[in-house]
Design a protein around this motif. Structure first.
Motif, PDB file in Angstrom:
ATOM      1  N   ARG A   1       0.834  -1.212   0.000  1.00  0.00           N
ATOM      2  CA  ARG A   1       0.000   0.000   0.000  1.00  0.00           C
ATOM      3  C   ARG A   1       0.865   1.257   0.000  1.00  0.00           C
ATOM      4  O   ARG A   1       0.638   2.197  -0.782  1.00  0.00           O
ATOM      5  N   TYR A   2       1.855   1.298   0.865  1.00  0.00           N
ATOM      6  CA  TYR A   2       2.699   2.491   0.938  1.00  0.00           C
ATOM      7  C   TYR A   2       3.669   2.588  -0.232  1.00  0.00           C
ATOM      8  O   TYR A   2       3.879   3.677  -0.788  1.00  0.00           O
ATOM      9  N   ALA A   3       4.267   1.468  -0.606  1.00  0.00           N
ATOM     10  CA  ALA A   3       5.247   1.498  -1.697  1.00  0.00           C
ATOM     11  C   ALA A   3       4.588   1.823  -3.031  1.00  0.00           C
ATOM     12  O   ALA A   3       5.255   2.311  -3.957  1.00  0.00           O
TER      13      ALA A   3
ATOM     14  N   LEU B   1       0.525   4.451  17.768  1.00  0.00           N
ATOM     15  CA  LEU B   1       0.364   3.120  17.193  1.00  0.00           C
ATOM     16  C   LEU B   1      -0.216   3.217  15.784  1.00  0.00           C
ATOM     17  O   LEU B   1      -1.229   3.871  15.564  1.00  0.00           O
ATOM     18  N   GLY B   2       0.430   2.547  14.823  1.00  0.00           N
ATOM     19  CA  GLY B   2       0.005   2.647  13.438  1.00  0.00           C
ATOM     20  C   GLY B   2       0.252   4.049  12.909  1.00  0.00           C
ATOM     21  O   GLY B   2      -0.635   4.695  12.358  1.00  0.00           O
ATOM     22  N   CYS B   3       1.483   4.524  13.058  1.00  0.00           N
ATOM     23  CA  CYS B   3       1.800   5.933  12.796  1.00  0.00           C
ATOM     24  C   CYS B   3       1.797   6.295  11.317  1.00  0.00           C
ATOM     25  O   CYS B   3       1.786   7.480  10.975  1.00  0.00           O
ATOM     26  N   GLY B   4       1.821   5.294  10.420  1.00  0.00           N
ATOM     27  CA  GLY B   4       1.814   5.599   8.996  1.00  0.00           C
ATOM     28  C   GLY B   4       2.983   6.485   8.600  1.00  0.00           C
ATOM     29  O   GLY B   4       4.133   6.226   8.975  1.00  0.00           O
ATOM     30  N   GLU B   5       2.690   7.540   7.861  1.00  0.00           N
ATOM     31  CA  GLU B   5       3.742   8.437   7.377  1.00  0.00           C
ATOM     32  C   GLU B   5       4.128   9.516   8.387  1.00  0.00           C
ATOM     33  O   GLU B   5       4.893  10.425   8.072  1.00  0.00           O
TER      34      GLU B   5
ATOM     35  N   VAL C   1       5.105   3.846  15.701  1.00  0.00           N
ATOM     36  CA  VAL C   1       5.137   2.417  15.382  1.00  0.00           C
ATOM     37  C   VAL C   1       4.316   2.152  14.130  1.00  0.00           C
ATOM     38  O   VAL C   1       3.178   2.614  14.021  1.00  0.00           O
ATOM     39  N   ASP C   2       4.893   1.403  13.208  1.00  0.00           N
ATOM     40  CA  ASP C   2       4.125   0.970  12.041  1.00  0.00           C
ATOM     41  C   ASP C   2       4.706  -0.348  11.536  1.00  0.00           C
ATOM     42  O   ASP C   2       5.829  -0.735  11.884  1.00  0.00           O
ATOM     43  N   ILE C   3       3.929  -1.008  10.673  1.00  0.00           N
ATOM     44  CA  ILE C   3       4.338  -2.299  10.118  1.00  0.00           C
ATOM     45  C   ILE C   3       5.135  -2.137   8.823  1.00  0.00           C
ATOM     46  O   ILE C   3       5.895  -3.021   8.436  1.00  0.00           O
ATOM     47  N   SER C   4       4.986  -0.989   8.152  1.00  0.00           N
ATOM     48  CA  SER C   4       5.574  -0.786   6.831  1.00  0.00           C
ATOM     49  C   SER C   4       6.908  -0.046   6.903  1.00  0.00           C
ATOM     50  O   SER C   4       6.961   1.089   7.386  1.00  0.00           O
ATOM     51  N   PRO C   5       7.994  -0.626   6.387  1.00  0.00           N
ATOM     52  CA  PRO C   5       9.268   0.088   6.354  1.00  0.00           C
ATOM     53  C   PRO C   5       9.198   1.368   5.516  1.00  0.00           C
ATOM     54  O   PRO C   5       9.811   2.373   5.866  1.00  0.00           O
TER      55      PRO C   5
ATOM     56  N   ALA D   1       6.565   3.317   5.080  1.00  0.00           N
ATOM     57  CA  ALA D   1       5.878   4.329   5.875  1.00  0.00           C
ATOM     58  C   ALA D   1       6.814   4.928   6.916  1.00  0.00           C
ATOM     59  O   ALA D   1       6.864   6.157   7.097  1.00  0.00           O
ATOM     60  N   LEU D   2       7.580   4.096   7.600  1.00  0.00           N
ATOM     61  CA  LEU D   2       8.487   4.589   8.631  1.00  0.00           C
ATOM     62  C   LEU D   2       9.613   5.434   8.036  1.00  0.00           C
ATOM     63  O   LEU D   2      10.028   6.435   8.634  1.00  0.00           O
ATOM     64  N   GLU D   3      10.083   5.070   6.856  1.00  0.00           N
ATOM     65  CA  GLU D   3      11.118   5.871   6.187  1.00  0.00           C
ATOM     66  C   GLU D   3      10.578   7.257   5.847  1.00  0.00           C
ATOM     67  O   GLU D   3      11.257   8.268   6.054  1.00  0.00           O
ATOM     68  N   ARG D   4       9.358   7.301   5.335  1.00  0.00           N
ATOM     69  CA  ARG D   4       8.756   8.601   5.028  1.00  0.00           C
ATOM     70  C   ARG D   4       8.528   9.405   6.302  1.00  0.00           C
ATOM     71  O   ARG D   4       8.754  10.628   6.329  1.00  0.00           O
ATOM     72  N   ALA D   5       8.067   8.723   7.357  1.00  0.00           N
ATOM     73  CA  ALA D   5       7.827   9.411   8.626  1.00  0.00           C
ATOM     74  C   ALA D   5       9.108  10.045   9.159  1.00  0.00           C
ATOM     75  O   ALA D   5       9.104  11.194   9.623  1.00  0.00           O
ATOM     76  N   ALA D   6      10.207   9.301   9.083  1.00  0.00           N
ATOM     77  CA  ALA D   6      11.488   9.842   9.546  1.00  0.00           C
ATOM     78  C   ALA D   6      11.894  11.057   8.724  1.00  0.00           C
ATOM     79  O   ALA D   6      12.438  12.038   9.257  1.00  0.00           O
TER      80      ALA D   6
END
Length: 212
Positions: A16-18, A47-51, A68-72, A74-79
């Protein structure tokens, strides 16, 4: 980031994110903003922080946040968004498949915003672990859709929408240890992708753990 095995949920959310440049608006959830504005900043778990929009907003207001999220992806974008906002030093990112793994520690605020999924998720179990992660005197904040948009004729997937009473019952919070400060259904405008006017209802709970 925490290593987790590849599962149906992990594959779904990573795809979904990619598959899109941006999934969400980049703005914090309005119910989070409304309910948190009066709280004293401390430690927060998103929890489930998404982007990362909620986590970045919290950090910009003085909270120390674990997102926290399940998608790498999403976490890369969030950072990246945290870096752009100048709050990288106030946010840590962890990868978890909630319901399987969960972050360690206790927090002054635990936020679960629209933690709903078209693939298997032990929602009740996750929310109970979320409650257990609230420090004495801290706050559990939950927001969930109460149904499909008014213009939605057919459900795109099967989901049981949590009710105001149902979530409180499933949490099974010890009487006297918690105070329900917000328990409310909120209707918001929600036009269709084609511009059809409509609305959607969300439920929100803010529950404080009594203690000092």
């Amino acid at each position: 980031m925490t290593e987790i095995p590849t599962t149906e949920a992990a594959e779904f959310w990573e795809a979904r994110y990619a598959g899109e440049q941006r999934v969400w608006s980049g703005r914090p959830n309005p119910l989070l903003v409304r309910e948190v504005n009066g709280l004293v900043p401390g430690s927060a778990l998103d929890l489930g922080c998404g982007e990362g929009a909620d986590a970045v907003w919290l950090a910009s207001r003085g909270w120390r946040v674990t997102g926290v999220d399940i998608s790498p992806t999403a976490l890369e974008r969030a950072a990246g968004h945290a870096a752009d906002a100048g709050v990288s030093d106030r946010v840590a990112w962890e990868r978890h498949e909630l319901g399987v793994t969960f972050p360690d520690g206790v927090f002054d605020l635990v936020s679960a915003q629209f933690l709903m999924s078209p693939v298997p998720l032990d929602q009740d179990g996750v929310l109970r672990r979320a409650a257990a992660a609230v420090a004495p005197g801290g706050t559990l904040l939950i927001a969930m859709h109460a149904g499909w948009p008014s213009w939605q004729d057919e459900a795109p997937f099967d989901v049981d929408f949590p009710t105001l009473d149902g979530v409180l019952a499933s949490l099974a919070l010890p009487e006297g240890d918690w105070k329900v400060e917000t328990r409310e259904a909120v209707r918001k405008p929600c036009p269709s992708p084609e511009g059809v006017e409509g609305f959607r209802e969300d439920n929100v709970w803010r529950i404080r753990r009594i203690g000092s």
